[in-house]
Design a protein around this motif. Structure first.
Motif, PDB file in Angstrom:
ATOM      1  N   ILE A 292      31.077  -1.973  44.585  1.00 40.86           N
ATOM      2  CA  ILE A 292      29.974  -2.596  43.852  1.00 40.86           C
ATOM      3  C   ILE A 292      29.511  -1.688  42.719  1.00 40.86           C
ATOM      4  O   ILE A 292      29.354  -2.124  41.571  1.00 40.86           O
ATOM      5  N   SER A 293      29.295  -0.425  43.027  1.00 39.47           N
ATOM      6  CA  SER A 293      28.810   0.500  42.003  1.00 39.47           C
ATOM      7  C   SER A 293      29.847   0.720  40.912  1.00 39.47           C
ATOM      8  O   SER A 293      29.496   0.885  39.740  1.00 39.47           O
ATOM      9  N   PHE A 294      31.126   0.722  41.282  1.00 41.13           N
ATOM     10  CA  PHE A 294      32.175   0.937  40.287  1.00 41.13           C
ATOM     11  C   PHE A 294      32.205  -0.202  39.270  1.00 41.13           C
ATOM     12  O   PHE A 294      32.217   0.025  38.055  1.00 41.13           O
ATOM     13  N   VAL A 295      32.210  -1.424  39.758  1.00 37.37           N
ATOM     14  CA  VAL A 295      32.254  -2.583  38.860  1.00 37.37           C
ATOM     15  C   VAL A 295      30.943  -2.709  38.079  1.00 37.37           C
ATOM     16  O   VAL A 295      30.935  -2.919  36.859  1.00 37.37           O
ATOM     17  N   ALA A 296      29.814  -2.558  38.788  1.00 37.47           N
ATOM     18  CA  ALA A 296      28.515  -2.675  38.120  1.00 37.47           C
ATOM     19  C   ALA A 296      28.334  -1.582  37.081  1.00 37.47           C
ATOM     20  O   ALA A 296      27.782  -1.823  35.998  1.00 37.47           O
TER      21      ALA A 296
ATOM     22  N   THR B 132      21.302   1.720  44.099  1.00 46.81           N
ATOM     23  CA  THR B 132      21.055   0.494  43.328  1.00 46.81           C
ATOM     24  C   THR B 132      21.081   0.685  41.821  1.00 46.81           C
ATOM     25  O   THR B 132      21.006  -0.302  41.082  1.00 46.81           O
ATOM     26  N   GLU B 133      21.163   1.933  41.350  1.00 49.63           N
ATOM     27  CA  GLU B 133      21.043   2.152  39.907  1.00 49.63           C
ATOM     28  C   GLU B 133      22.096   1.385  39.105  1.00 49.63           C
ATOM     29  O   GLU B 133      21.788   0.738  38.096  1.00 49.63           O
ATOM     30  N   ALA B 134      23.361   1.467  39.516  1.00 49.76           N
ATOM     31  CA  ALA B 134      24.421   0.799  38.755  1.00 49.76           C
ATOM     32  C   ALA B 134      24.237  -0.716  38.757  1.00 49.76           C
ATOM     33  O   ALA B 134      24.365  -1.367  37.715  1.00 49.76           O
ATOM     34  N   LEU B 135      23.935  -1.289  39.916  1.00 49.71           N
ATOM     35  CA  LEU B 135      23.776  -2.742  39.990  1.00 49.71           C
ATOM     36  C   LEU B 135      22.564  -3.200  39.190  1.00 49.71           C
ATOM     37  O   LEU B 135      22.621  -4.221  38.497  1.00 49.71           O
TER      38      LEU B 135
ATOM     39  N   ALA C 138      15.761 -11.806  36.293  1.00 52.54           N
ATOM     40  CA  ALA C 138      15.451 -12.262  37.646  1.00 52.54           C
ATOM     41  C   ALA C 138      16.416 -11.657  38.659  1.00 52.54           C
ATOM     42  O   ALA C 138      16.013 -11.254  39.755  1.00 52.54           O
ATOM     43  N   LEU C 139      17.695 -11.553  38.294  1.00 51.90           N
ATOM     44  CA  LEU C 139      18.658 -10.893  39.178  1.00 51.90           C
ATOM     45  C   LEU C 139      18.322  -9.416  39.343  1.00 51.90           C
ATOM     46  O   LEU C 139      18.469  -8.849  40.428  1.00 51.90           O
ATOM     47  N   ALA C 140      17.860  -8.786  38.263  1.00 54.12           N
ATOM     48  CA  ALA C 140      17.477  -7.376  38.347  1.00 54.12           C
ATOM     49  C   ALA C 140      16.293  -7.180  39.287  1.00 54.12           C
ATOM     50  O   ALA C 140      16.211  -6.173  40.004  1.00 54.12           O
ATOM     51  N   THR C 141      15.363  -8.140  39.312  1.00 56.49           N
ATOM     52  CA  THR C 141      14.200  -7.998  40.196  1.00 56.49           C
ATOM     53  C   THR C 141      14.564  -8.191  41.659  1.00 56.49           C
ATOM     54  O   THR C 141      13.776  -7.822  42.536  1.00 56.49           O
ATOM     55  N   THR C 142      15.723  -8.750  41.952  1.00 53.50           N
ATOM     56  CA  THR C 142      16.162  -8.803  43.349  1.00 53.50           C
ATOM     57  C   THR C 142      16.639  -7.443  43.831  1.00 53.50           C
ATOM     58  O   THR C 142      16.741  -7.215  45.041  1.00 53.50           O
ATOM     59  N   VAL C 143      16.942  -6.548  42.892  1.00 50.03           N
ATOM     60  CA  VAL C 143      17.516  -5.248  43.233  1.00 50.03           C
ATOM     61  C   VAL C 143      16.460  -4.161  43.302  1.00 50.03           C
ATOM     62  O   VAL C 143      16.448  -3.341  44.224  1.00 50.03           O
ATOM     63  N   ARG C 144      15.555  -4.134  42.332  1.00 48.29           N
ATOM     64  CA  ARG C 144      14.529  -3.098  42.262  1.00 48.29           C
ATOM     65  C   ARG C 144      13.254  -3.699  41.688  1.00 48.29           C
ATOM     66  O   ARG C 144      13.304  -4.614  40.853  1.00 48.29           O
ATOM     67  N   VAL C 145      12.136  -3.132  42.089  1.00 50.34           N
ATOM     68  CA  VAL C 145      10.867  -3.585  41.529  1.00 50.34           C
ATOM     69  C   VAL C 145      10.793  -3.254  40.046  1.00 50.34           C
ATOM     70  O   VAL C 145      10.012  -3.857  39.301  1.00 50.34           O
ATOM     71  N   SER C 146      11.611  -2.316  39.580  1.00 44.52           N
ATOM     72  CA  SER C 146      11.657  -1.980  38.153  1.00 44.52           C
ATOM     73  C   SER C 146      12.016  -3.186  37.305  1.00 44.52           C
ATOM     74  O   SER C 146      11.746  -3.193  36.093  1.00 44.52           O
ATOM     75  N   GLY C 147      12.624  -4.204  37.919  1.00 47.72           N
ATOM     76  CA  GLY C 147      12.915  -5.403  37.159  1.00 47.72           C
ATOM     77  C   GLY C 147      11.675  -6.069  36.601  1.00 47.72           C
ATOM     78  O   GLY C 147      11.727  -6.713  35.542  1.00 47.72           O
TER      79      GLY C 147
END
Length: 424
Positions: free
Chosen positions: A152-156, A199-202, A227-236
């Protein structure tokens, strides 16, 4: 200087050649066979410019370098003194928060009725569900959990670094801007976290294309990606605020009512965090369970910025921590100063949306009991890497100075994480 990003260049669309004319009457349509996967891959690769390929090639080289470092780390720094064999190949990558994500993906948030009311609870609800959900999906194809996270991190990471380079080409006129920005970013002190099960890369794989879409005024696409970014981190949510401000400034300059019709898209990124809060409320009765989990597990209770600075300073220089953790707190202080300097420069240059994004991040990170994970957060501040690239293009000596400092620090941080000595 304009309130919007000056010098923005519209994307260069490739001209599509017209289809040849023919006088023959068309016959009956026959369904074309499905295109082979190899053909689709070649067509996608053809869309990459030589500059894009150079960025991705450098990205691959840095991944190989990190994998070599991890290989030697497991031999040179065994977990037990006097060990006669090295740790498993993927063991260096399964550290700290990566274990939290693995547990969530494998067991869920509240396995067997456990939760915050259980003694020894790991506060896993502090982590947003986007990455664990994707990890579980990839695990259905990749049996090893750690390998699935690395994939995941490699592709992201590839998506993120390519988007960062394209953002740099929007801001800077030099042809080398994208490659230079990518190089400084991939050789930054905390770059190891782009390659591990974090989660940084994704997050950046969603956030950077979202910003690129926003500066091109493609608001619907920007909203969906945010919106996809907010599923990963609150930084979204910080990114959503910056894009909303960019939209307001853009619509205000156009002074056209039709420009405001896309305003509703700016609300879309709030839905995933709201849905996650509702889910946690169902199980815990607490709408802010994720925030309270951070407070319990990582000392993220609210403190004034000066209290947080004082507590971090005491941890760094007050001889209250072991040397390794004292060094960590020193890095936190340096990263905070870098963030404050970046915010000041953005405000001076009237980059209001970017300044808002960085300022919200600094406020969230700088109002805990003490600073935690600010060095890692620098990876999310794309204006920092574009600004450093601009400086290095104007002052060639800066690139040499940066690499001379960053190279040993980057190696040290990578080794520290890969040997399990520091969470970052």
């Amino acid at each position: 200087m304009s309130t919007l990003s000056p010098g923005l260049r519209p994307p260069a669309d490739r001209p599509v050649p017209p289809e040849p004319r023919t006088s023959a009457r068309p016959g009956p349509r026959i369904a074309a066979p499905p295109e082979p996967r190899a053909g689709r891959f070649r067509r996608a690769a053809a869309r990459l410019t030589p500059a894009d390929r150079a960025v991705l090639w450098f990205y691959l080289l840095t991944r190989i370098s990190l994998w070599i470092t991890a290989h030697f780390a497991r031999w040179l720094f065994p977990a037990r003194p006097g060990a006669r064999g090295a740790a498993p190949v993927l063991a260096p990558f399964q550290r700290w928060d990566a274990n939290h994500y693995l547990h969530i993906a494998r067991d869920g948030y509240f396995p067997a009725g456990a939760g915050p009311w259980t003694s020894g609870w790991d506060n896993r609800e502090a982590f947003f569900p986007g990455y664990p959900f994707l990890l579980r999906a990839v695990h259905t194809v990749v049996p090893d959990w750690t390998a699935a996270g690395l994939l995941i991190s490699f592709v992201a990471g590839a998506v993120a670094v390519l988007a960062l380079a394209r953002i740099a080409w929007v801001y800077l006129p030099e042809d080398a801007a994208g490659r230079r920005t990518a190089a400084l970013f991939l050789l930054s002190p905390c770059a190891v976290f782009l390659a591990v099960g974090y989660t940084e890369a994704l997050f950046l794989a969603f956030a950077l294309p979202a910003w690129l879409a926003a500066v091109r005024h493609r608001w619907a696409l920007a909203a969906v990606l945010t919106a996809l970014a907010t599923t990963v981190r609150v930084s979204g949510l910080f990114l959503a605020a910056a894009i909303a401000l960019l939209f307001v400034l853009t619509a205000g300059e156009k002074r056209d009512r039709r420009s405001w019709r896309a305003a509703g898209w700016t609300l879309l990124p709030a839905l995933p965090p709201a849905a996650y809060s509702w889910y946690l409320h169902v199980y815990t009765g607490d709408w802010m369970a994720w925030k309270h989990a951070q407070e319990r597990g990582w000392y993220r209770t609210f403190h004034t910025p000066w209290e947080a600075w004082a507590n971090t300073w005491n941890g760094a220089f007050g001889h209250t921590q072991t040397t390794g953790y004292a060094l960590m707190f020193q890095a936190e202080l340096v990263a905070m100063l870098v963030g404050l300097g970046l915010a000041a420069v953005l405000l001076y240059r009237r980059r209001w949306p970017e300044a808002l994004y960085v300022a919200l991040s600094l406020w969230a990170l700088g109002t805990s009991y003490w600073y935690t994970s600010i060095p890692r957060a620098t990876l999310l501040w794309w204006p920092l890497w574009i600004g450093l690239a601009a400086l290095s293009l104007r002052r060639p000596w800066f690139r040499t100075a940066y690499l001379s400092v960053a190279a040993p620090v980057t190696t040290l941080v990578a080794l520290t994480f890969l040997t399990g000595r520091w969470a970052g």
